[in-house]
Motif scaffolding. Structure first.
Motif, PDB file in Angstrom:
ATOM      1  N   ILE A   1      91.110  10.404  45.244  1.00 19.44           N
ATOM      2  CA  ILE A   1      91.695  11.643  45.786  1.00 19.44           C
ATOM      3  C   ILE A   1      90.707  12.768  45.538  1.00 19.44           C
ATOM      4  O   ILE A   1      89.948  12.724  44.581  1.00 19.44           O
ATOM      5  CB  ILE A   1      93.030  11.977  45.073  1.00 19.44           C
ATOM      6  N   SER A   2      90.714  13.734  46.424  1.00 14.40           N
ATOM      7  CA  SER A   2      89.818  14.872  46.154  1.00 14.40           C
ATOM      8  C   SER A   2      90.586  16.161  46.390  1.00 14.40           C
ATOM      9  O   SER A   2      91.402  16.274  47.304  1.00 14.40           O
ATOM     10  CB  SER A   2      88.580  14.776  47.037  1.00 14.40           C
ATOM     11  N   HIS A   3      90.354  17.111  45.495  1.00 14.60           N
ATOM     12  CA  HIS A   3      91.030  18.414  45.547  1.00 14.60           C
ATOM     13  C   HIS A   3      90.120  19.383  44.807  1.00 14.60           C
ATOM     14  O   HIS A   3      89.446  18.995  43.843  1.00 14.60           O
ATOM     15  CB  HIS A   3      92.403  18.302  44.846  1.00 14.60           C
ATOM     16  N   LYS A   4      90.128  20.640  45.232  1.00 14.00           N
ATOM     17  CA  LYS A   4      89.152  21.578  44.651  1.00 14.00           C
ATOM     18  C   LYS A   4      89.356  21.757  43.145  1.00 14.00           C
ATOM     19  O   LYS A   4      88.417  22.089  42.427  1.00 14.00           O
ATOM     20  CB  LYS A   4      89.207  22.929  45.360  1.00 14.00           C
ATOM     21  N   HIS A   5      90.599  21.509  42.662  1.00 12.60           N
ATOM     22  CA  HIS A   5      90.861  21.679  41.232  1.00 12.60           C
ATOM     23  C   HIS A   5      90.912  20.345  40.483  1.00 12.60           C
ATOM     24  O   HIS A   5      91.394  20.288  39.353  1.00 12.60           O
ATOM     25  CB  HIS A   5      92.174  22.446  40.998  1.00 12.60           C
ATOM     26  N   LEU A   6      90.413  19.280  41.143  1.00 14.30           N
ATOM     27  CA  LEU A   6      90.321  17.976  40.459  1.00 14.30           C
ATOM     28  C   LEU A   6      88.846  17.699  40.193  1.00 14.30           C
ATOM     29  O   LEU A   6      88.000  17.846  41.070  1.00 14.30           O
ATOM     30  CB  LEU A   6      90.898  16.860  41.323  1.00 14.30           C
ATOM     31  N   LEU A   7      88.567  17.253  38.977  1.00 12.96           N
ATOM     32  CA  LEU A   7      87.198  16.909  38.608  1.00 12.96           C
ATOM     33  C   LEU A   7      86.644  15.819  39.536  1.00 12.96           C
ATOM     34  O   LEU A   7      87.378  14.892  39.886  1.00 12.96           O
ATOM     35  CB  LEU A   7      87.212  16.379  37.164  1.00 12.96           C
TER      36      LEU A   7
ATOM     37  N   LYS B   1      98.498  28.972  37.523  1.00 16.37           N
ATOM     38  CA  LYS B   1      98.845  28.765  38.941  1.00 16.37           C
ATOM     39  C   LYS B   1      97.960  27.667  39.532  1.00 16.37           C
ATOM     40  O   LYS B   1      98.431  26.804  40.279  1.00 16.37           O
ATOM     41  CB  LYS B   1      98.656  30.097  39.695  1.00 16.37           C
ATOM     42  N   GLN B   2      96.658  27.673  39.188  1.00 19.08           N
ATOM     43  CA  GLN B   2      95.736  26.649  39.688  1.00 19.08           C
ATOM     44  C   GLN B   2      96.168  25.262  39.211  1.00 19.08           C
ATOM     45  O   GLN B   2      96.172  24.294  39.979  1.00 19.08           O
ATOM     46  CB  GLN B   2      94.301  26.956  39.224  1.00 19.08           C
ATOM     47  N   LEU B   3      96.590  25.185  37.955  1.00 17.39           N
ATOM     48  CA  LEU B   3      97.057  23.893  37.433  1.00 17.39           C
ATOM     49  C   LEU B   3      98.338  23.456  38.156  1.00 17.39           C
ATOM     50  O   LEU B   3      98.476  22.286  38.543  1.00 17.39           O
ATOM     51  CB  LEU B   3      97.298  23.981  35.919  1.00 17.39           C
ATOM     52  N   ALA B   4      99.238  24.418  38.401  1.00 18.98           N
ATOM     53  CA  ALA B   4     100.488  24.095  39.102  1.00 18.98           C
ATOM     54  C   ALA B   4     100.189  23.593  40.521  1.00 18.98           C
ATOM     55  O   ALA B   4     100.845  22.672  41.017  1.00 18.98           O
ATOM     56  CB  ALA B   4     101.397  25.316  39.138  1.00 18.98           C
ATOM     57  N   CYS B   5      99.145  24.157  41.135  1.00 21.00           N
ATOM     58  CA  CYS B   5      98.796  23.723  42.500  1.00 21.00           C
ATOM     59  C   CYS B   5      98.279  22.282  42.511  1.00 21.00           C
ATOM     60  O   CYS B   5      98.659  21.478  43.368  1.00 21.00           O
ATOM     61  CB  CYS B   5      97.740  24.653  43.108  1.00 21.00           C
ATOM     62  N   VAL B   6      97.467  21.943  41.536  1.00 25.07           N
ATOM     63  CA  VAL B   6      96.930  20.567  41.526  1.00 25.07           C
ATOM     64  C   VAL B   6      98.030  19.593  41.110  1.00 25.07           C
ATOM     65  O   VAL B   6      98.102  18.466  41.604  1.00 25.07           O
ATOM     66  CB  VAL B   6      95.638  20.457  40.675  1.00 25.07           C
ATOM     67  N   LEU B   7      98.980  20.047  40.288  1.00 18.89           N
ATOM     68  CA  LEU B   7     100.144  19.212  39.949  1.00 18.89           C
ATOM     69  C   LEU B   7     100.969  18.948  41.206  1.00 18.89           C
ATOM     70  O   LEU B   7     101.427  17.825  41.457  1.00 18.89           O
ATOM     71  CB  LEU B   7     101.026  19.903  38.900  1.00 18.89           C
ATOM     72  N   ASN B   8     101.109  19.974  42.030  1.00 19.57           N
ATOM     73  CA  ASN B   8     101.865  19.834  43.275  1.00 19.57           C
ATOM     74  C   ASN B   8     101.173  18.844  44.209  1.00 19.57           C
ATOM     75  O   ASN B   8     101.810  17.976  44.813  1.00 19.57           O
ATOM     76  CB  ASN B   8     102.004  21.206  43.942  1.00 19.57           C
ATOM     77  N   PHE B   9      99.861  18.932  44.262  1.00 21.72           N
ATOM     78  CA  PHE B   9      99.054  18.006  45.082  1.00 21.72           C
ATOM     79  C   PHE B   9      99.282  16.571  44.609  1.00 21.72           C
ATOM     80  O   PHE B   9      99.554  15.668  45.405  1.00 21.72           O
ATOM     81  CB  PHE B   9      97.581  18.391  44.957  1.00 21.72           C
ATOM     82  N   LEU B  10      99.232  16.363  43.276  1.00 22.86           N
ATOM     83  CA  LEU B  10      99.422  15.013  42.725  1.00 22.86           C
ATOM     84  C   LEU B  10     100.849  14.524  42.982  1.00 22.86           C
ATOM     85  O   LEU B  10     101.074  13.367  43.339  1.00 22.86           O
ATOM     86  CB  LEU B  10      99.108  15.011  41.222  1.00 22.86           C
TER      87      LEU B  10
END
Ligand SMILES: Nc1cnc(-c2cc(N)nc3[nH]ccc23)cn1
Length: 288
Positions: free
Chosen positions: A68-74, A119-128
């Motif tokens: 998976i790729s997302h701007k807030h994922l390593l 908020k950035q962490l919440a966004c990547v949690l939402n993505f996951l």
């Protein structure tokens, strides 16, 4: 899956310390792009203790992150296997772990900065959550700072969620106990039954860390005392800001079904962001 990287294309540079099962190094990897050599800064996680189910989980974590790729994922470039060494090759994130950064900054980080990171962490949690992927190891230590953010020049922080590492399902109880209060209580009881809600619990713990200067919660308690914290359904000390305390408390509900969805978390964070926390308690929002 993920790319297999040749050992000869990697160069280990300085050691950056240890993870729970790994030695960590800064390094570089060489690629040939359009016929020319290109060097990329990387972080190398060398897995020690090569018993089998450990490195299977290590590989699983790497392949999860590369699917998976997302701007807030390593970004995980791949794995390199050389003799008995399993090495995860991941992007080098300049400013390192958030907990160390917050401890170094000791309270001089404005509330707006902390809310932006949350908020950035919440966004990547939402993505996951939308991908039905459980990370399983959300913590400030696993949030990497790609940009420090400086309100005096109007730049904001940028975080990347790191790989989950070795899952508590394979590490055994002592490591799981050590992850109290980040690991959700239900995971401790039956690791194989855990679902999406366990990331919500850890989000609450991480929020607590962010607003407590990166201090580790329940520091100094031994594993038995940490277990009692869960047995007695205890909560972490509440921050002064009641709306923040409410959000942390809802995420850290012992009943997983009562925890908010990631959209609910984002909604509640947005209301914290728009609330006049300066009026509430001038001391709250540290001078920029
Ligand atoms: N994917 C990652 C993970 N950690 C770093 C990192 C950066 C830094 N400045 N100091 C460190 N000290 C230990 C790790 C680390 C970088 N990239």
């Amino acid at each position: 899956q993920f790319q297999m990287i040749r050992h000869e294309d990697l160069r280990l540079e300085e050691s950056l310390g240890r993870g729970s099962f790994t030695r960590i190094f800064k390094g570089s990897k060489t690629d040939i792009r359009e016929g020319e050599r290109q060097n990329t800064d990387v972080l190398l996680k060398v897995l020690d203790g090569s018993y089998k189910n450990c490195w299977e989980s290590f590989f699983e974590a790497a392949s999860l992150m590369s699917q998976i790729s997302h701007k807030h994922l390593l970004l995980v470039y791949g794995i390199s296997v050389h003799r008995s060494e399993n090495i995860m090759v991941q992007e080098f994130v300049k400013y390192g772990a958030l907990d160390l950064f917050l401890r170094k900054k000791q309270g001089s980080v404005p509330v707006s900065w902390k809310l932006d990171v949350a908020k950035q962490l919440a966004c990547v949690l939402n993505f996951l959550e939308e991908k039905k992927i459980v990370h399983g190891n959300i913590s400030a230590k696993n949030l990497l700072l790609a940009r420090e953010g400086d309100s005096s020049i109007g730049t904001s922080p940028f975080i990347k969620l790191s790989d989950p590492g070795i899952s508590v399902a394979v590490t055994g109880r002592d490591v799981a106990l050590d992850r109290i209060p980040w690991v959700a209580p239900e995971v401790l009881e039956a690791p194989e039954t855990w679902g999406m809600e366990c990331d919500k619990w850890s989000f609450g713990t991480t929020l607590w860390e962010i607003f407590n200067g990166g201090k580790a919660p329940l520091q100094g308690l031994d594993p038995q005392q940490k277990l009692m914290f869960y047995e007695n359904h205890e909560q972490l000390p509440s921050p002064k800001w009641t709306e923040l305390a409410d959000l942390i408390g809802r995420c850290m509900e012992y009943d997983p079904a009562l925890r908010p969805s990631s959209r609910g978390i984002i909604r509640q964070l947005n209301s914290l962001i728009t609330s006049d926390y300066e009026l509430l308690d001038p001391g709250l929002s540290a001078h920029a």
